[in-house]
Design a protein around this motif. Structure first.
Motif, PDB file in Angstrom:
ATOM      1  N   UNK A   1       3.095 -15.106  -9.718  1.00  0.00           N
ATOM      2  CA  UNK A   1       2.098 -14.070 -10.012  1.00  0.00           C
ATOM      3  C   UNK A   1       0.731 -14.454  -9.456  1.00  0.00           C
ATOM      4  N   UNK A   2       0.516 -15.768  -9.208  1.00  0.00           N
ATOM      5  CA  UNK A   2      -0.738 -16.190  -8.575  1.00  0.00           C
ATOM      6  C   UNK A   2      -0.891 -15.498  -7.225  1.00  0.00           C
TER       7      UNK A   2
ATOM      8  N   UNK B   1       0.625 -12.694  -6.283  1.00  0.00           N
ATOM      9  CA  UNK B   1       0.468 -11.259  -6.529  1.00  0.00           C
ATOM     10  C   UNK B   1      -0.981 -10.925  -6.872  1.00  0.00           C
ATOM     11  N   UNK B   2      -1.574 -11.728  -7.774  1.00  0.00           N
ATOM     12  CA  UNK B   2      -2.958 -11.474  -8.201  1.00  0.00           C
ATOM     13  C   UNK B   2      -3.923 -11.706  -7.039  1.00  0.00           C
TER      14      UNK B   2
ATOM     15  N   UNK C   1      -3.228 -11.306  -3.880  1.00  0.00           N
ATOM     16  CA  UNK C   1      -3.063 -10.172  -2.976  1.00  0.00           C
ATOM     17  C   UNK C   1      -3.838  -8.951  -3.486  1.00  0.00           C
ATOM     18  N   UNK C   2      -3.736  -8.649  -4.794  1.00  0.00           N
ATOM     19  CA  UNK C   2      -4.442  -7.504  -5.371  1.00  0.00           C
ATOM     20  C   UNK C   2      -5.955  -7.700  -5.308  1.00  0.00           C
ATOM     21  N   UNK C   3      -6.412  -8.918  -5.686  1.00  0.00           N
ATOM     22  CA  UNK C   3      -7.854  -9.189  -5.681  1.00  0.00           C
ATOM     23  C   UNK C   3      -8.399  -9.126  -4.260  1.00  0.00           C
ATOM     24  N   UNK C   4      -7.627  -9.642  -3.302  1.00  0.00           N
ATOM     25  CA  UNK C   4      -8.065  -9.619  -1.907  1.00  0.00           C
ATOM     26  C   UNK C   4      -8.097  -8.190  -1.371  1.00  0.00           C
ATOM     27  N   UNK C   5      -7.128  -7.373  -1.803  1.00  0.00           N
ATOM     28  CA  UNK C   5      -7.126  -5.966  -1.386  1.00  0.00           C
ATOM     29  C   UNK C   5      -8.371  -5.259  -1.883  1.00  0.00           C
ATOM     30  N   UNK C   6      -8.784  -5.596  -3.112  1.00  0.00           N
ATOM     31  CA  UNK C   6      -9.983  -4.976  -3.688  1.00  0.00           C
ATOM     32  C   UNK C   6     -11.261  -5.555  -3.091  1.00  0.00           C
ATOM     33  N   UNK C   7     -11.131  -6.665  -2.324  1.00  0.00           N
ATOM     34  CA  UNK C   7     -12.296  -7.312  -1.738  1.00  0.00           C
ATOM     35  C   UNK C   7     -12.567  -6.852  -0.320  1.00  0.00           C
ATOM     36  N   UNK C   8     -13.194  -7.760   0.461  1.00  0.00           N
ATOM     37  CA  UNK C   8     -13.580  -7.403   1.831  1.00  0.00           C
ATOM     38  C   UNK C   8     -12.396  -7.530   2.789  1.00  0.00           C
ATOM     39  N   UNK C   9     -12.603  -7.070   4.024  1.00  0.00           N
ATOM     40  CA  UNK C   9     -11.570  -7.208   5.064  1.00  0.00           C
ATOM     41  C   UNK C   9     -11.229  -8.675   5.279  1.00  0.00           C
TER      42      UNK C   9
ATOM     43  N   UNK D   1      -9.003  -9.935   2.534  1.00  0.00           N
ATOM     44  CA  UNK D   1      -7.643  -9.439   2.720  1.00  0.00           C
ATOM     45  C   UNK D   1      -6.948 -10.203   3.846  1.00  0.00           C
TER      46      UNK D   1
ATOM     47  N   UNK E   1       8.261  -5.075   9.547  1.00  0.00           N
ATOM     48  CA  UNK E   1       7.111  -5.862   9.951  1.00  0.00           C
ATOM     49  C   UNK E   1       7.058  -5.892  11.458  1.00  0.00           C
TER      50      UNK E   1
END
Lengths: 132, 143
Positions: free
Chosen positions: B53-54, B56-57, B59-67, B70, B143
């Motif tokens: 889950x580390x 997963x979290x 990935x989610x936090x990075x998505x909500x952050x800057x380019x 991410x 991919x």
């Protein structure tokens, strides 16, 4: 196996012995919550894996847009609620089974729960941020 | 008010005779077989998924952050170590998912007799291998 002449040197009544032990605590609620979250995670996990496959290789902007849509954000929020609750319940049992010292066990349980709650909140806020 | 050592192991049998209850078998004297192996594997994969889950979290936090945030998260996941972790995470998830359904069926009272439990255990192993490979084949094509 029959024992010669065993006797129990205790003044406690049978009720006193069982109070606060075993099923007299909240074992059923824990067990039930673990099953319910597992049941919720069955469709949510399938949906999540399929969604991840669909998002593979997409640019950042597209991912943010995808997560932010209510029809994706809501199941995603449901997923992390069920997931982190299920995780916390499962890790609790593992810790209780393998750590025997009472003080260490309590400390590890508290650290585990704090970590799970913090991870959940980060994921929760991240999803909300992309939704508004 | 003090229990004698082992007092809790002393009980009465159905004839009212005082007996010492046997200890349940533990790991040192328990012969490993498919049911116990799959059971401990359910725990191991559960703890592993917890660590996962580390990712997963992140990935989610990075998505909500800057380019750049991410790109860093996706860059790690796409690295050899990241892909190895992701493969382990996929296998653990599929296993925990399939064996979890097996456990839910038991909880509902289904499939608890030994031949069925052994057969469902083997199905979980075969299913885990097949679904993990399938997910990765689809993933590598997309991919």
């Amino acid at each position: 196996m029959a024992v010669g002449n065993p006797h129990i040197t205790t003044m406690r009544s049978p009720l006193g012995r069982v109070r606060g032990l075993g099923s007299a605590k909240s074992g059923t609620a824990h067990w039930w919550a673990q099953r319910l979250t597992a049941l919720a995670l069955v469709p949510l996990a399938v949906w999540f894996v399929i969604s991840l496959l669909a998002l593979l290789g997409q640019p950042h902007e597209a991912v943010v847009h995808w997560i932010g849509r209510p029809l994706h954000a809501v199941p995603l929020l449901a997923l992390i609620v069920a997931l982190f609750h299920h995780l916390q319940l499962g890790l609790q049992v593992v810790i209780e089974d393998y750590i025997h010292g009472e003080a260490v066990r309590l400390a590890v349980l508290l650290v585990m729960r704090a970590a799970v709650i913090l991870l959940f909140l980060i994921a929760f806020v991240a999803i909300l941020k992309m939704s508004f | 008010m003090k229990d004698a050592p082992g007092a809790s192991k002393v009980a009465r049998n159905s004839e009212g005779k005082l007996i010492e209850r046997p200890l349940s078998p533990h790991l040192q004297i328990y012969r490993p077989q498919i049911s116990s192996a799959l059971s401990i594997f359910h725990r191991i994969t559960g703890v592993g998924l917890g660590l996962g889950t580390l990712l997963l979290v992140w990935w989610l936090a990075a998505s909500a952050g800057s380019d750049a945030d991410y790109a860093a998260a996706v860059g790690f996941i796409g690295s050899p170590l990241g892909l190895l972790l992701l493969f382990g995470w996929t296998a653990a998830l599929v296993y925990h998912f399939l064996n979890g359904i097996r456990h839910l069926a038991w909880d509902a009272g289904w499939g608890f007799d030994l031949p069925t439990a052994h057969a469902s255990g083997r199905m979980v192993l075969v299913g885990t291998a097949a679904l993990t490979v399938l997910v990765w084949i689809i993933g590598l094509i997309v991919w």
